[in-house]
Design a protein around this motif. Structure first.
Motif, mmCIF file in Angstrom:
data_model
loop_
_atom_site.group_PDB
_atom_site.id
_atom_site.type_symbol
_atom_site.label_atom_id
_atom_site.label_comp_id
_atom_site.label_asym_id
_atom_site.label_seq_id
_atom_site.Cartn_x
_atom_site.Cartn_y
_atom_site.Cartn_z
ATOM 1 N N HIS A 10 0.804 -1.236 0.000
ATOM 2 C CA HIS A 10 0.000 0.000 0.000
ATOM 3 C C HIS A 10 0.828 1.273 0.000
ATOM 4 C CE1 HIS A 10 -2.715 -2.852 2.544
ATOM 5 N NE2 HIS A 10 -2.800 -3.139 1.256
ATOM 6 N N ASN A 11 2.152 1.134 -0.128
ATOM 7 C CA ASN A 11 3.046 2.284 -0.031
ATOM 8 C C ASN A 11 3.178 2.963 -1.392
ATOM 9 O OD1 ASN A 11 5.517 3.912 0.100
ATOM 10 N ND2 ASN A 11 5.858 2.919 2.078
ATOM 11 N N VAL A 12 2.772 4.228 -1.464
ATOM 12 C CA VAL A 12 2.802 4.970 -2.718
ATOM 13 C C VAL A 12 4.204 5.019 -3.307
ATOM 14 C CG1 VAL A 12 2.484 7.265 -3.733
ATOM 15 C CG2 VAL A 12 0.784 6.359 -2.131
ATOM 16 N N ARG A 13 5.199 5.145 -2.456
ATOM 17 C CA ARG A 13 6.586 5.277 -2.925
ATOM 18 C C ARG A 13 7.152 3.960 -3.427
ATOM 19 N NH1 ARG A 13 11.716 4.644 -1.109
ATOM 20 N NH2 ARG A 13 11.026 3.824 0.912
ATOM 21 N N LEU A 14 6.693 2.841 -2.872
ATOM 22 C CA LEU A 14 7.287 1.549 -3.191
ATOM 23 C C LEU A 14 6.521 0.731 -4.222
ATOM 24 C CD1 LEU A 14 8.341 0.350 0.392
ATOM 25 C CD2 LEU A 14 9.603 1.771 -1.217
ATOM 26 N N ASP A 15 5.193 0.755 -4.163
ATOM 27 C CA ASP A 15 4.411 -0.095 -5.067
ATOM 28 C C ASP A 15 4.075 0.653 -6.353
ATOM 29 O OD1 ASP A 15 3.045 -2.141 -6.225
ATOM 30 O OD2 ASP A 15 1.382 -2.176 -4.784
ATOM 31 N N ASN A 16 5.123 0.965 -7.098
ATOM 32 C CA ASN A 16 4.955 1.560 -8.427
ATOM 33 C C ASN A 16 6.040 1.004 -9.328
ATOM 34 O OD1 ASN A 16 7.293 3.656 -8.722
ATOM 35 N ND2 ASN A 16 6.469 4.030 -6.676
ATOM 36 N N GLN A 17 5.794 1.024 -10.621
ATOM 37 C CA GLN A 17 6.704 0.339 -11.534
ATOM 38 C C GLN A 17 8.076 0.973 -11.596
ATOM 39 O OE1 GLN A 17 5.477 0.527 -15.719
ATOM 40 N NE2 GLN A 17 4.008 2.113 -15.156
ATOM 41 N N GLN A 18 8.171 2.287 -11.444
ATOM 42 C CA GLN A 18 9.479 2.926 -11.499
ATOM 43 C C GLN A 18 10.372 2.446 -10.355
ATOM 44 O OE1 GLN A 18 6.545 4.531 -11.616
ATOM 45 N NE2 GLN A 18 6.471 5.435 -13.672
ATOM 46 N N PHE A 19 9.826 2.394 -9.147
ATOM 47 C CA PHE A 19 10.618 1.952 -8.006
ATOM 48 C C PHE A 19 10.962 0.466 -8.131
ATOM 49 C CE2 PHE A 19 11.225 0.094 -3.844
ATOM 50 C CZ PHE A 19 12.188 0.942 -3.304
ATOM 51 N N ILE A 20 9.996 -0.350 -8.505
ATOM 52 C CA ILE A 20 10.249 -1.785 -8.621
ATOM 53 C C ILE A 20 11.291 -2.063 -9.698
ATOM 54 C CG2 ILE A 20 9.215 -4.011 -9.228
ATOM 55 C CD1 ILE A 20 6.620 -2.986 -7.911
ATOM 56 N N ASP A 21 11.216 -1.341 -10.821
ATOM 57 C CA ASP A 21 12.228 -1.515 -11.872
ATOM 58 C C ASP A 21 13.619 -1.159 -11.368
ATOM 59 O OD1 ASP A 21 10.537 -2.443 -13.860
ATOM 60 O OD2 ASP A 21 10.144 -0.449 -14.682
ATOM 61 N N SER A 22 13.702 -0.157 -10.505
ATOM 62 C CA SER A 22 14.996 0.269 -9.965
ATOM 63 C C SER A 22 15.504 -0.698 -8.898
ATOM 64 C CB SER A 22 14.873 1.674 -9.371
ATOM 65 O OG SER A 22 16.072 2.069 -8.730
ATOM 66 N N ALA A 23 14.633 -1.091 -7.974
ATOM 67 C CA ALA A 23 15.043 -1.939 -6.859
ATOM 68 C C ALA A 23 15.155 -3.413 -7.254
ATOM 69 C CB ALA A 23 14.049 -1.788 -5.705
ATOM 70 N N LEU A 24 14.327 -3.844 -8.199
ATOM 71 C CA LEU A 24 14.289 -5.247 -8.629
ATOM 72 C C LEU A 24 14.287 -5.300 -10.155
ATOM 73 C CD1 LEU A 24 11.462 -6.392 -6.165
ATOM 74 C CD2 LEU A 24 13.923 -6.760 -5.868
ATOM 75 N N PRO A 25 15.411 -4.976 -10.791
ATOM 76 C CA PRO A 25 15.451 -4.890 -12.261
ATOM 77 C C PRO A 25 15.013 -6.194 -12.928
ATOM 78 C CG PRO A 25 17.475 -4.020 -11.285
ATOM 79 C CD PRO A 25 16.717 -4.684 -10.173
ATOM 80 N N GLY A 26 14.106 -6.062 -13.886
ATOM 81 C CA GLY A 26 13.647 -7.218 -14.652
ATOM 82 C C GLY A 26 12.623 -8.088 -13.946
#
Length: 348
Positions: free
Chosen positions: A305-321
């Motif tokens: 539910h975290n606006v900063r974490l559950d978005n594609q830009q952050f996930i792509d950066s933190a977990l590439p691919g």
């Protein structure tokens, strides 16, 4: 085993004999799923139950199903949930949710439901808002655009196949407020529909978690678990995909069972369930709510539910691919499993 459960196990078991080899496709498995997940997260953030974004996303899903050739509609439901203010006052918040249903008819009356919730988290208190949980900017890529993406790709792959059992693809709303849409869906089902529902498959939180888990409902008979949960794990092993089931470290959630999703509504009603999620049942409270080890990127071990974490830009950066890879892995397991369970005909 009770006669009705024995019939259910036999019905699902027969499906294994009709496994269909994967057909060559231009797109790779999971490609459509990840593209749809990204599209939904980008264009429909803040899909809180009863909001314009939720209604628009429901209509988008309906259109996608209809373009595939399905008969699809949106069913509205009225419900409410409690909101807690800063001074601890509690008030009911009324909502009108939207559930999308697409039907793939089979030759027999029995059906399998494939379900994923379309809504994102709505703040339940002033404290939630203060902590930037939920709201209008939450993309909800993991929770649960990715589940919707997999559901859409499954629907696309199965659209032209003749199956013995019907398939209902259902995007629920109100999951984040206490599984309101799933409760409404169950209430609307006739006794005959409940009896003819062989299995409910729930797709939720597929990306951020450490590992894929396939869990059954507490009331799902052992014979059905073998044909659903255990079969999914066997397919995963064949493809070299890491997947497991709840190890049972929490007595409230026995080994191999599910917790806290829309599927719980059907489990309580005695309908067999298969829950597909990515998390880590060996961490934290051992209830699946800590998705991964705590790191600088995920300080709480979650993205819930975290606006900063559950978005594609952050996930792509933190977990590439990860979005594409996990979408592919889920599809490589779920598509052959669905063909088996729905008894797809060999020449479809």
């Amino acid at each position: 085993m009770f006669p009705a459960l024995r019939h259910l196990a036999m019905a699902l078991a027969l499906g294994v004999c009709f496994t269909v080899p994967a057909q060559a496709k231009i797109n790779q498995p999971g490609e459509m799923a990840s593209e749809q997940a990204r599209h939904i997260a980008t264009y429909f953030p803040g899909r809180m139950t009863g909001t314009p974004a939720e209604m628009l996303s429901a209509d988008y899903l309906r259109q996608q199903f209809e373009q595939m050739g399905y008969q699809s509609d949106i069913r509205k439901f009225n419900s409410r949930y409690i909101y807690t203010s800063r001074n601890k006052n509690q008030n009911w918040h009324n909502v009108t949710g939207s559930t999308v249903i697409a039907a793939h008819e089979g030759k027999l009356a029995q059906q399998i439901i494939v379900m994923a919730h379309l809504d994102t988290y709505a703040p339940r208190s002033d404290a939630d808002s203060d902590n930037n949980l939920g709201g209008l900017t939450l993309q909800g890529l993991d929770d649960n655009a990715a589940g919707l993406g997999v559901m859409l790709e499954l629907a696309d792959q199965l659209k032209d196949m003749q199956t013995q059992y019907g398939i209902r693809f259902i995007a629920t709303s109100g999951e984040e407020e206490g599984r309101l849409g799933a409760e409404n869906l169950l209430q609307r089902m006739s006794d005959a529909e409940k009896k003819n529902t062989l299995l409910v498959i729930n797709l939720d939180n597929l990306i951020v978690g450490d590992k894929l888990y396939f869990n059954s409902g507490k009331s799902t008979p052992a014979a059905v678990r073998k044909l659903t949960r255990d079969r999914a794990l066997a397919i995963a092993r064949q493809h070299g995909i890491t997947a497991t089931t709840n190890p049972g470290l929490n007595p409230d959630y026995p080994k191999g069972t599910d917790c806290c999703h829309d599927s719980e509504v059907f489990d309580r009603a005695g309908i067999p369930v298969l829950s597909v999620e990515a998390t880590n049942w060996s961490l934290g409270k051992k209830d699946g709510y800590q998705q991964r080890a705590k790191t600088k990127a995920f300080p709480d071990g979650t993205s819930w539910h975290n606006v900063r974490l559950d978005n594609q830009q952050f996930i792509d950066s933190a977990l590439p691919g990860r979005i594409e890879r996990r979408s592919r892995d889920v599809m490589r397991i779920m598509l052959p499993l669905m063909k088996e369970l729905a008894k797809a005909e060999k020449n479809s």
